[in-house]
Write a protein that holds these residues in place. Structure first.
Motif, mmCIF file in Angstrom:
data_model
loop_
_atom_site.group_PDB
_atom_site.id
_atom_site.type_symbol
_atom_site.label_atom_id
_atom_site.label_comp_id
_atom_site.label_asym_id
_atom_site.label_seq_id
_atom_site.Cartn_x
_atom_site.Cartn_y
_atom_site.Cartn_z
ATOM 1 N N VAL A 86 47.988 26.518 30.848
ATOM 2 C CA VAL A 86 49.448 26.492 30.914
ATOM 3 C C VAL A 86 49.927 27.889 31.286
ATOM 4 C CG1 VAL A 86 51.595 26.167 29.630
ATOM 5 C CG2 VAL A 86 49.639 24.666 29.181
ATOM 6 N N THR A 88 53.006 30.054 31.143
ATOM 7 C CA THR A 88 54.323 30.108 30.525
ATOM 8 C C THR A 88 55.174 31.163 31.227
ATOM 9 O OG1 THR A 88 53.917 31.827 28.874
ATOM 10 C CG2 THR A 88 53.188 29.591 28.334
ATOM 11 N N THR A 94 53.779 32.055 24.759
ATOM 12 C CA THR A 94 52.322 32.055 24.833
ATOM 13 C C THR A 94 51.657 32.136 23.462
ATOM 14 O OG1 THR A 94 52.307 33.025 27.050
ATOM 15 C CG2 THR A 94 50.344 33.351 25.722
ATOM 16 N N TRP A 97 51.488 28.863 21.383
ATOM 17 C CA TRP A 97 50.655 27.865 22.068
ATOM 18 C C TRP A 97 49.178 28.197 21.889
ATOM 19 C CZ3 TRP A 97 52.479 23.454 24.306
ATOM 20 C CH2 TRP A 97 51.595 22.709 25.096
ATOM 21 N N SER A 104 47.015 29.476 27.385
ATOM 22 C CA SER A 104 48.188 29.815 28.195
ATOM 23 C C SER A 104 48.205 31.299 28.508
ATOM 24 C CB SER A 104 49.484 29.421 27.463
ATOM 25 O OG SER A 104 49.681 30.231 26.319
#
Length: 313
Positions: A86, A88, A94, A97, A104
């Motif tokens: 991911v 971000t 970040t 997550w 991320s």
């Protein structure tokens, strides 16, 4: 590239944002199946990633989270996006997550909207645009300051809702109502300063309006928000204190940028344009999928920088 053209207005269908974004995302995911596109896929919205997952795909990456950690939306995204990479748009997105087991990396957002250049004007014109995480109390206080001002001010509130206009003396507060993207950019280009009154939070919000303002050559005043911390850089993006009168702060931001339209646009081109953003996303995905190769490339770039610096010395 797959794009959903007839998306829901403001992300809503039948009054529901979940239904609107969910339906649009599934339509897009199903189109990739119909065209037998095997991927890998880069979803520019996390809910498209969810739709890809639910239609059997695993070879995808996602840009953006757009949800507060711990919220219902965030928990759904975390469960269904899983451990795919991911990208971000803020460091504040970040950490939570990754702390929950995700993968991320944060990059600065950028885009090229094609907005027109700032239009010459002798009018002091403040533009407030967008809806996500906007602080309505700060907007209300600014509106009061404008209407009470002894000097002429125009305040445009492009924040959706019903169109209307309030005039007090030589000052005007205009609400243009719902605007399409082209009209939004055209109206923004008539301003002298853009203001982002943000609620403090961890998700990135306001970055699209900020980037659009820089593309037109406009300075930006922004209230403190953890989700936008990295975006306050350069001389044309200035923090405003929401606890102090806003009008004099924004007037100062506007005056300090007079005659700097092209330098602001150059800064946008270098840091916040679509090409700059694509480069950062590419580096982030390279680091996610090929960490050894990415680290080797970073060291090579650093070494070239050292050599170039030595030559200049």
């Amino acid at each position: 590239m797959f794009r959903q053209e007839s998306t829901a207005v403001n992300g809503k269908r039948l009054g529901s944002r979940v239904l609107g974004i969910g339906a649009d995302s599934f339509v897009l995911a199903l189109r990739t199946l119909l065209w037998n596109c095997r991927g890998p896929y880069l979803a520019n919205n996390p809910w498209i990633g969810v739709a890809l997952r639910l239609t059997g795909r695993r070879n995808f990456a996602v840009t953006g989270i757009y949800a507060e950690p711990g919220s219902r939306s965030w928990r759904i995204l975390r469960r269904l996006v899983g451990d795919v990479p991911v990208v971000t748009l803020s460091e504040s997105e970040t950490a939570p997550w990754n702390g929950s087991g995700g993968r991320s990396i944060a990059v600065l957002y950028g885009n090229t909207f094609g907005y027109p250049k700032k239009q010459p004007s002798d009018e002091f014109h403040i533009f407030v645009g967008g809806t996500s995480d906007r602080d309505q109390e700060t907007i209300r206080l600014l509106e009061q300051e404008v209407l009470a001002s002894s000097e002429p001010v125009r305040l445009t509130l492009a924040v959706g809702g019903t169109a209307g206009e309030v005039v007090s003396g030589t000052s005007v507060v205009c609400r243009p109502g719902r605007l399409n993207p082209d009209a939004f950019g055209d109206l923004m280009s008539t301003a002298t300063v853009v203001f982002l009154p943000l609620r403090d939070g961890t998700r990135a919000a306001g970055h699209m309006v900020l980037v659009g303002a820089l593309e037109t050559g406009l300075p930006v005043g922004v209230t403190p928000s953890r989700g936008m911390k990295e975006y306050v850089q350069g001389p044309s993006i200035v923090l405003c204190d929401p606890e102090m009168p806003l009008l004099p702060q924004l007037r100062l931001v506007s005056q300090s940028a007079e005659g700097n339209d092209e330098s602001i646009r150059c800064f946008w081109q270098e840091v916040f344009s679509l090409n700059a953003y694509i480069g950062r996303v590419g580096e982030a995905l390279e680091a996610a999928y090929h960490p050894v190769r990415a680290e080797r490339g970073r060291r090579t770039r650093d070494q070239r920088g050292i050599q170039l610096h030595s030559r200049r010395d």
